[in-house]
Design a protein around this motif. Structure first.
Motif, PDB file in Angstrom:
ATOM      1  N   ILE A 195       0.847  -1.186   0.000  1.00 62.55           N
ATOM      2  CA  ILE A 195       0.000   0.000   0.000  1.00 62.55           C
ATOM      3  C   ILE A 195       0.884   1.238   0.000  1.00 62.55           C
ATOM      4  CG2 ILE A 195      -1.786   1.260   1.265  1.00 62.55           C
ATOM      5  CD1 ILE A 195      -2.526  -1.477   2.579  1.00 62.55           C
ATOM      6  N   LEU A 196       0.617   2.165  -0.904  1.00 61.32           N
ATOM      7  CA  LEU A 196       1.383   3.409  -0.985  1.00 61.32           C
ATOM      8  C   LEU A 196       1.044   4.282   0.219  1.00 61.32           C
ATOM      9  CD1 LEU A 196       3.300   5.128  -2.794  1.00 61.32           C
ATOM     10  CD2 LEU A 196       1.221   6.149  -3.774  1.00 61.32           C
ATOM     11  N   ILE A 197       2.068   4.728   0.959  1.00 59.59           N
ATOM     12  CA  ILE A 197       1.832   5.573   2.128  1.00 59.59           C
ATOM     13  C   ILE A 197       1.748   7.041   1.723  1.00 59.59           C
ATOM     14  CG2 ILE A 197       2.921   3.926   3.684  1.00 59.59           C
ATOM     15  CD1 ILE A 197       5.395   5.706   3.763  1.00 59.59           C
ATOM     16  N   LEU A 198       1.252   7.880   2.629  1.00 54.98           N
ATOM     17  CA  LEU A 198       1.021   9.287   2.343  1.00 54.98           C
ATOM     18  C   LEU A 198       2.325  10.094   2.344  1.00 54.98           C
ATOM     19  CD1 LEU A 198      -2.163   9.866   4.538  1.00 54.98           C
ATOM     20  CD2 LEU A 198      -2.067   9.586   2.052  1.00 54.98           C
ATOM     21  N   ASN A 199       2.279  11.237   1.679  1.00 56.22           N
ATOM     22  CA  ASN A 199       3.425  12.140   1.644  1.00 56.22           C
ATOM     23  C   ASN A 199       3.583  12.895   2.960  1.00 56.22           C
ATOM     24  OD1 ASN A 199       4.284  11.609  -1.018  1.00 56.22           O
ATOM     25  ND2 ASN A 199       2.643  12.912  -1.829  1.00 56.22           N
ATOM     26  N   LYS A 200       4.620  13.735   3.017  1.00 57.69           N
ATOM     27  CA  LYS A 200       4.880  14.546   4.208  1.00 57.69           C
ATOM     28  C   LYS A 200       3.877  15.694   4.301  1.00 57.69           C
ATOM     29  CE  LYS A 200       9.939  14.028   3.861  1.00 57.69           C
ATOM     30  NZ  LYS A 200      11.206  14.800   3.727  1.00 57.69           N
ATOM     31  N   PRO A 201       3.372  15.976   5.516  1.00 57.87           N
ATOM     32  CA  PRO A 201       2.644  17.233   5.704  1.00 57.87           C
ATOM     33  C   PRO A 201       3.640  18.392   5.659  1.00 57.87           C
ATOM     34  CG  PRO A 201       2.220  15.664   7.489  1.00 57.87           C
ATOM     35  CD  PRO A 201       3.398  15.158   6.725  1.00 57.87           C
ATOM     36  N   LEU A 202       3.190  19.558   5.212  1.00 57.44           N
ATOM     37  CA  LEU A 202       4.062  20.730   5.159  1.00 57.44           C
ATOM     38  C   LEU A 202       3.930  21.522   6.457  1.00 57.44           C
ATOM     39  CD1 LEU A 202       3.486  21.925   1.475  1.00 57.44           C
ATOM     40  CD2 LEU A 202       5.392  20.580   2.387  1.00 57.44           C
ATOM     41  N   ILE A 203       5.029  21.647   7.192  1.00 57.72           N
ATOM     42  CA  ILE A 203       5.039  22.375   8.458  1.00 57.72           C
ATOM     43  C   ILE A 203       5.258  23.861   8.193  1.00 57.72           C
ATOM     44  CG2 ILE A 203       6.259  22.663  10.651  1.00 57.72           C
ATOM     45  CD1 ILE A 203       6.997  19.736  10.547  1.00 57.72           C
ATOM     46  N   ASN A 204       4.556  24.706   8.950  1.00 57.68           N
ATOM     47  CA  ASN A 204       4.791  26.136   8.881  1.00 57.68           C
ATOM     48  C   ASN A 204       6.111  26.439   9.579  1.00 57.68           C
ATOM     49  OD1 ASN A 204       4.859  28.953   9.203  1.00 57.68           O
ATOM     50  ND2 ASN A 204       2.629  29.071   9.309  1.00 57.68           N
ATOM     51  N   LEU A 205       7.163  26.638   8.794  1.00 61.71           N
ATOM     52  CA  LEU A 205       8.503  26.777   9.358  1.00 61.71           C
ATOM     53  C   LEU A 205       8.699  28.076  10.124  1.00 61.71           C
ATOM     54  CD1 LEU A 205      10.675  25.415   6.421  1.00 61.71           C
ATOM     55  CD2 LEU A 205       9.774  24.219   8.402  1.00 61.71           C
ATOM     56  N   ASN A 206       7.961  29.141   9.761  1.00 64.26           N
ATOM     57  CA  ASN A 206       8.131  30.405  10.467  1.00 64.26           C
ATOM     58  C   ASN A 206       7.908  30.253  11.964  1.00 64.26           C
ATOM     59  OD1 ASN A 206       8.698  31.972   8.199  1.00 64.26           O
ATOM     60  ND2 ASN A 206       6.535  32.170   7.696  1.00 64.26           N
ATOM     61  N   GLU A 207       6.956  29.395  12.321  1.00 66.10           N
ATOM     62  CA  GLU A 207       6.610  29.245  13.722  1.00 66.10           C
ATOM     63  C   GLU A 207       7.656  28.458  14.503  1.00 66.10           C
ATOM     64  OE1 GLU A 207       2.834  27.517  13.172  1.00 66.10           O
ATOM     65  OE2 GLU A 207       1.882  29.399  12.625  1.00 66.10           O
ATOM     66  N   LEU A 208       8.464  27.674  13.806  1.00 68.57           N
ATOM     67  CA  LEU A 208       9.518  26.932  14.498  1.00 68.57           C
ATOM     68  C   LEU A 208      10.832  27.685  14.516  1.00 68.57           C
ATOM     69  CD1 LEU A 208       9.152  23.172  13.544  1.00 68.57           C
ATOM     70  CD2 LEU A 208       8.925  24.222  15.773  1.00 68.57           C
ATOM     71  N   ASN A 209      11.061  28.520  13.504  1.00 70.63           N
ATOM     72  CA  ASN A 209      12.341  29.218  13.407  1.00 70.63           C
ATOM     73  C   ASN A 209      12.455  30.370  14.393  1.00 70.63           C
ATOM     74  OD1 ASN A 209      13.246  27.553  11.422  1.00 70.63           O
ATOM     75  ND2 ASN A 209      12.580  28.856   9.738  1.00 70.63           N
ATOM     76  N   VAL A 217       2.970  25.101  16.566  1.00 71.00           N
ATOM     77  CA  VAL A 217       3.302  24.490  15.280  1.00 71.00           C
ATOM     78  C   VAL A 217       2.011  24.194  14.525  1.00 71.00           C
ATOM     79  CG1 VAL A 217       4.521  22.615  14.132  1.00 71.00           C
ATOM     80  CG2 VAL A 217       5.290  23.390  16.367  1.00 71.00           C
ATOM     81  N   SER A 218       2.013  24.462  13.225  1.00 68.36           N
ATOM     82  CA  SER A 218       0.873  24.095  12.390  1.00 68.36           C
ATOM     83  C   SER A 218       1.378  23.444  11.118  1.00 68.36           C
ATOM     84  CB  SER A 218       0.016  25.322  12.072  1.00 68.36           C
ATOM     85  OG  SER A 218       0.737  26.229  11.264  1.00 68.36           O
ATOM     86  N   TRP A 219       0.501  22.709  10.438  1.00 65.75           N
ATOM     87  CA  TRP A 219       0.877  22.038   9.190  1.00 65.75           C
ATOM     88  C   TRP A 219      -0.356  21.941   8.299  1.00 65.75           C
ATOM     89  CZ3 TRP A 219       0.874  20.011  14.042  1.00 65.75           C
ATOM     90  CH2 TRP A 219      -0.072  19.025  14.333  1.00 65.75           C
ATOM     91  N   ASN A 220      -0.109  21.666   7.016  1.00 68.91           N
ATOM     92  CA  ASN A 220      -1.213  21.629   6.069  1.00 68.91           C
ATOM     93  C   ASN A 220      -2.043  20.358   6.224  1.00 68.91           C
ATOM     94  OD1 ASN A 220       0.921  19.969   4.965  1.00 68.91           O
ATOM     95  ND2 ASN A 220      -0.284  19.880   3.083  1.00 68.91           N
ATOM     96  N   LYS A 221      -3.333  20.472   5.930  1.00 75.05           N
ATOM     97  CA  LYS A 221      -4.205  19.297   5.917  1.00 75.05           C
ATOM     98  C   LYS A 221      -3.895  18.492   4.674  1.00 75.05           C
ATOM     99  CE  LYS A 221      -9.049  17.923   6.301  1.00 75.05           C
ATOM    100  NZ  LYS A 221     -10.456  18.412   6.392  1.00 75.05           N
ATOM    101  N   LEU A 222      -3.614  17.193   4.856  1.00 74.53           N
ATOM    102  CA  LEU A 222      -3.201  16.349   3.734  1.00 74.53           C
ATOM    103  C   LEU A 222      -4.365  15.475   3.283  1.00 74.53           C
ATOM    104  CD1 LEU A 222      -0.439  16.113   2.317  1.00 74.53           C
ATOM    105  CD2 LEU A 222      -0.017  14.074   3.667  1.00 74.53           C
ATOM    106  N   GLU A 223      -4.626  15.453   1.982  1.00 76.39           N
ATOM    107  CA  GLU A 223      -5.710  14.631   1.441  1.00 76.39           C
ATOM    108  C   GLU A 223      -5.444  13.153   1.731  1.00 76.39           C
ATOM    109  OE1 GLU A 223      -7.997  13.740  -2.813  1.00 76.39           O
ATOM    110  OE2 GLU A 223      -6.393  15.248  -2.705  1.00 76.39           O
ATOM    111  N   GLY A 224      -6.453  12.469   2.245  1.00 80.10           N
ATOM    112  CA  GLY A 224      -6.324  11.051   2.578  1.00 80.10           C
ATOM    113  C   GLY A 224      -5.949  10.800   4.018  1.00 80.10           C
ATOM    114  N   VAL A 269      -1.692   9.880   8.857  1.00 75.69           N
ATOM    115  CA  VAL A 269      -2.148   8.491   8.995  1.00 75.69           C
ATOM    116  C   VAL A 269      -3.350   8.272   8.086  1.00 75.69           C
ATOM    117  CG1 VAL A 269      -2.907   6.704  10.613  1.00 75.69           C
ATOM    118  CG2 VAL A 269      -1.376   8.530  11.396  1.00 75.69           C
ATOM    119  N   ASP A 270      -3.304   7.195   7.263  1.00 74.45           N
ATOM    120  CA  ASP A 270      -4.390   6.955   6.303  1.00 74.45           C
ATOM    121  C   ASP A 270      -5.476   6.060   6.891  1.00 74.45           C
ATOM    122  OD1 ASP A 270      -3.495   4.330   6.178  1.00 74.45           O
ATOM    123  OD2 ASP A 270      -2.458   4.577   4.257  1.00 74.45           O
ATOM    124  N   LYS A 271      -6.461   5.718   6.067  1.00 69.03           N
ATOM    125  CA  LYS A 271      -7.606   4.922   6.510  1.00 69.03           C
ATOM    126  C   LYS A 271      -7.219   3.503   6.928  1.00 69.03           C
ATOM    127  CE  LYS A 271      -8.806   3.546   1.766  1.00 69.03           C
ATOM    128  NZ  LYS A 271      -9.851   3.579   0.715  1.00 69.03           N
TER     129      LYS A 271
END
Length: 382
Positions: A195-209, A217-224, A269-271
């Motif tokens: 089963i193909l696993i999901l890609n990386k979520p994109l983290i808002n780097l400004n908030e960590l730097n 910390v926030s990150w983008n909502k990933l489809e699936g 994490v996927d279904k």
């Protein structure tokens, strides 16, 4: 030497060779895996799960021992070949087989995971006969130099690979999992997948730097994705897992962390319950001098004037106050430097809109501390 003596000598030589080979195969009775870092409560238990002893860093786990991690606990284990395994909270593992030969560098490591999660970082094992296996009640995972995770939840076992490849076996069926693929097994049915696993979520780097007293910390909502696995490691000689939770949101207040260096990783994490690639970022925490606590801003009696108040910091000699339209403070609208520490309020003019405020302290040696937690507020027309 007559024929009889020759036969006896040959027999003794053969026995010696067999004994030497047996010894080399069995290696040493003193082989162990060592706990190089831990958080919370980590125990040795018996087959019934009854407590035998609490263990600390430096403990040497031997073949046949059961290791249990409790809630909000983890253990990092180092093996003789320098492979590492991070055992997450509420997990139970058994050291099924630990063997190592100093001369040939042949290494055999077998872990039985009965419950929970283990992440393995395995060194390249080019020596013939070397193996690293993680076994569950329904799966067997064999590898040679890779990074992979195995999870056991009830009668379901999951495994996924983020680097390298592994051979997954369940009953009479098996398949190879390359980088970016996973498998789920209940032990009853033939393995389906990979089963193909999901890609990386994109983290808002400004908030960590940016240095915050409390990290956000926030990150983008990933489809699936149905949820996200967030882990925070404290970084010293070894990586120590100090935060390990599954959350449904796409943001996290990282709480009170001690001064030091950290790594945060986020996986979608996927279904199927399989976790995707990690997005990892390193950051530092500096909590001194402690910033003042910012109160909720209030509109004053004067038009477009806002009253800002805060609770003083005993470590401060001066303050810095900043206001921005964004939580990341990428563009700062107002910055007030060198506020006297005797002050605990200030009036500032602002147009209608939504804003964020934060403050930091400056001590007597002019050291600037981390920012306070940002506070969102709104200015209305009068």
């Amino acid at each position: 030497m007559n024929r009889k003596n020759s036969i006896i000598f040959s027999g003794i030589l053969i026995l010696c060779i067999i004994g030497f080979i047996y010894y080399k195969l069995e290696y040493s009775k003193d082989i162990f895996a060592q706990i190089v870092s831990k958080v919370g409560e980590v125990n040795l238990v018996n087959k019934k799960g009854e407590l035998l002893a609490k263990v600390e860093e430096g403990y040497k786990i031997k073949t046949g021992e059961y290791l249990q991690t409790k809630d909000n606990s983890s253990a990092t284990i180092k093996f003789k070949d320098n492979s590492l395994a991070i055992i997450s909270e509420k997990s139970l593992i058994i050291m099924k087989k630990l063997k190592y030969d100093e001369d040939s560098k042949k290494s055999v490591t077998n872990l039985l995971l009965l419950k929970g999660n283990v992440e393995s970082t395995v060194t390249n094992q080019n020596t013939f006969g070397s193996e690293y296996k993680v076994i569950t009640p329904t799966l067997q995972l064999a590898v040679r130099g890779t990074i992979f995770n195995v999870n056991v939840e009830g009668n379901i076992s999951r495994a996924f690979v983020t680097k390298g490849k592994i051979l997954a076996t369940s009953g009479n069926s098996s398949l190879t999992l390359n980088t970016g693929y996973g498998v789920v097994s209940d032990g009853k049915n033939k393995l389906n997948g990979p089963i193909l696993i999901l890609n990386k979520p994109l983290i808002n780097l400004n908030e960590l730097n940016i240095k915050y007293y409390k990290k956000y910390v926030s990150w983008n909502k990933l489809e699936g994705a149905i949820k996200y696995h967030v882990q925070i490691h404290s970084i010293s000689k070894y990586s120590t897992l100090i935060y390990d939770k599954y959350i449904n949101k796409t943001e996290l207040k990282v709480g009170d962390l001690k001064d030091g260096k950290y790594k945060i990783s986020i996986q979608a994490v996927d279904k199927y319950g399989l976790e995707g690639f990690k997005n990892e970022r390193y950051f530092s925490v500096q909590s001194s001098p402690v910033p003042p606590k910012v109160n909720a801003p209030k509109n004053s009696d004067k038009p477009r004037m806002v009253l800002f108040t805060w609770e003083k910091s005993v470590e401060a000699n001066k303050y810095i106050l900043e206001i921005s339209k964004t939580r990341s403070f990428k563009n700062i609208l107002i910055r007030v430097n060198n506020l006297n520490s005797s002050l605990d309020k200030m009036l500032l003019p602002l147009q209608k809109g939504k804003y964020f405020i934060r403050m930091s302290s400056i001590d007597s040696s002019d050291k600037i501390g981390p920012y306070s937690e940002s506070y969102q507020f709104e200015v209305e027309n009068k």
